[in-house]
Motif scaffolding. Structure first.
Motif, PDB file in Angstrom:
ATOM      1  N   ILE A   6       0.839  -1.207   0.000  1.00 29.94           N
ATOM      2  CA  ILE A   6       0.000   0.000   0.000  1.00 29.94           C
ATOM      3  C   ILE A   6       0.874   1.256   0.000  1.00 29.94           C
ATOM      4  N   LEU A   7       1.895   1.271   0.853  1.00 31.60           N
ATOM      5  CA  LEU A   7       2.792   2.432   0.923  1.00 31.60           C
ATOM      6  C   LEU A   7       3.543   2.623  -0.396  1.00 31.60           C
ATOM      7  N   SER A   8       3.925   1.523  -1.035  1.00 34.13           N
ATOM      8  CA  SER A   8       4.624   1.627  -2.312  1.00 34.13           C
ATOM      9  C   SER A   8       3.743   2.290  -3.364  1.00 34.13           C
ATOM     10  N   ALA A   9       2.454   1.986  -3.322  1.00 33.65           N
ATOM     11  CA  ALA A   9       1.529   2.586  -4.284  1.00 33.65           C
ATOM     12  C   ALA A   9       1.227   4.041  -3.954  1.00 33.65           C
ATOM     13  N   VAL A  10       1.005   4.336  -2.673  1.00 32.55           N
ATOM     14  CA  VAL A  10       0.572   5.679  -2.266  1.00 32.55           C
ATOM     15  C   VAL A  10       1.742   6.659  -2.184  1.00 32.55           C
ATOM     16  N   VAL A  11       2.857   6.217  -1.586  1.00 33.87           N
ATOM     17  CA  VAL A  11       3.978   7.123  -1.338  1.00 33.87           C
ATOM     18  C   VAL A  11       4.998   7.094  -2.473  1.00 33.87           C
ATOM     19  N   LEU A  12       5.411   5.883  -2.880  1.00 38.46           N
ATOM     20  CA  LEU A  12       6.427   5.770  -3.926  1.00 38.46           C
ATOM     21  C   LEU A  12       5.838   5.809  -5.333  1.00 38.46           C
ATOM     22  N   LYS A  13       4.508   5.809  -5.432  1.00 34.82           N
ATOM     23  CA  LYS A  13       3.803   5.881  -6.721  1.00 34.82           C
ATOM     24  C   LYS A  13       4.159   4.697  -7.630  1.00 34.82           C
ATOM     25  N   GLU A  14       4.421   3.539  -7.028  1.00 39.78           N
ATOM     26  CA  GLU A  14       4.683   2.351  -7.827  1.00 39.78           C
ATOM     27  C   GLU A  14       3.373   1.793  -8.371  1.00 39.78           C
ATOM     28  N   ASP A  15       3.477   1.155  -9.536  1.00 37.69           N
ATOM     29  CA  ASP A  15       2.288   0.586 -10.171  1.00 37.69           C
ATOM     30  C   ASP A  15       1.916  -0.722  -9.469  1.00 37.69           C
TER      31      ASP A  15
END
Length: 323
Positions: A123-132
């Motif tokens: 979740i953090l990767s998607a929200v913070v790091l903008k990962e797909d």
């Protein structure tokens, strides 16, 4: 003759991937022992005391190792940066919450709930790091939360404020891993361990002193310990805690040097087996069937997320090769 000697030399060494797997399993077992030590120590010492000793001892150990290798203190201090300190803060917060959780909850329940960490990191990767993050990974995250609900069972004795501690610890540890991703290649292992130790000491030791002076927290040694003859084992384990924790982490770091992360990541869930064994043998804790069902759902979700991470990495590698 030379061919036979070469064959014998090769036969005397394990495949690097197998070495990595064995080192990973050994490291996870050592970390489970560390968790068991924390749970035992929490019966005698306050969580702040345990954390203060853990982080301050880490500073001394890293300093001693660096000095042995010919480095000086100035070299370690030069590795300080705000992102490094932020990473240390997240690890300190995770450690404090997990120590308190071990004090008030069964060991297996704490480790099981903590396994929500890969889902939080996604979740953090998607929200913070903008990962797909594709729909299948979101489904895996959702199933992970279902697994947590099966373990804590709203309305049961497990569910409550205490269950939020391992969830909070998992969230802070996911933030720690996220910052670690961003810092990849920017700091040495010894420097990172030193910064974490110093950051933890600077945060926890003043809290311990203030809490003891003003009676806000528990005293460092609880009144249940009558004398020094009853404290020799807790004091010995308190002194060894940092060594055991760093040894376990060292085994895991070495494992990742031997084998690919995609092979080792799913092995993290083997910790639930060793933690359950330690909980049963030393604390007479027996997880019920619903806990094991929830753990099974979490493990399946975590392994699938690891698989999707591997697939995404391979796709990115192929795209880079084509360009």
């Amino acid at each position: 003759m030379a061919a036979n000697q070469s064959h014998n030399q090769q036969a005397g060494h394990l495949n690097p991937s197998l070495e990595g797997v064995l080192l990973m399993l050994a490291g996870l077992f050592v970390l489970s022992v560390s968790d068991g030590m924390v749970k035992y120590l929490a019966q005698t010492f306050s969580p702040l005391t345990i954390a203060a000793c853990r982080f301050s001892m880490q500073v001394l150990i890293v300093w001693a190792i660096a000095s042995f290798k010919g480095s000086d203190l100035r070299g370690l201090i030069k590795e300080f940066s705000w992102p490094q300190v932020l990473r240390g803060v997240f690890l300190v917060l995770a450690s404090l919450q997990i120590i308190v959780a071990f004090k008030v909850m069964p060991l297996t329940d704490v480790i099981a709930i903590f396994f929500i960490q890969p889902m939080v990191l996604t979740i953090l990767s998607a929200v913070v790091l903008k990962e797909d993050v594709g729909p299948r990974r979101w489904i895996a995250v959702l199933m992970g939360f279902v697994g947590i609900m099966v373990i804590v069972r709203p309305g049961s004795g497990i569910f409550g404020a205490y269950a939020l501690l391992p969830i909070g610890a998992a969230t802070c540890f996911a933030l720690y891993l996220m910052v670690t991703r961003k810092l990849s290649g920017q700091a040495s292992l010894m420097g990172a361990q030193f910064v974490i130790g110093v950051t933890g000491s600077v945060i926890v030791i003043p809290l311990l002193i203030l809490g003891s002076l003003f009676g806000i927290t528990e005293t460092p040694i609880l009144s249940s310990a009558a004398g020094i003859e009853e404290l020799w084992l807790p004091l010995t384990l308190l002194g060894l805690l940092a060594f055991v924790g760093m040894f376990g982490q060292g085994l895991i770091i070495t494992a990742f040097e031997r084998a690919p992360a995609s092979l080792l990541a799913p092995l993290n869930y083997a910790e639930i087996i060793s933690a359950s064994l330690i909980g049963y043998v030393f604390f007479n804790e027996v997880p019920d069937a619903m806990v094991w069902l929830g753990v099974s759902i979490l493990v399946a979700s975590g392994i699938y997320l690891a698989h999707r991470e591997r697939a995404a990495a391979n796709a990115a590698r192929r795209a880079l090769d084509k360009s």
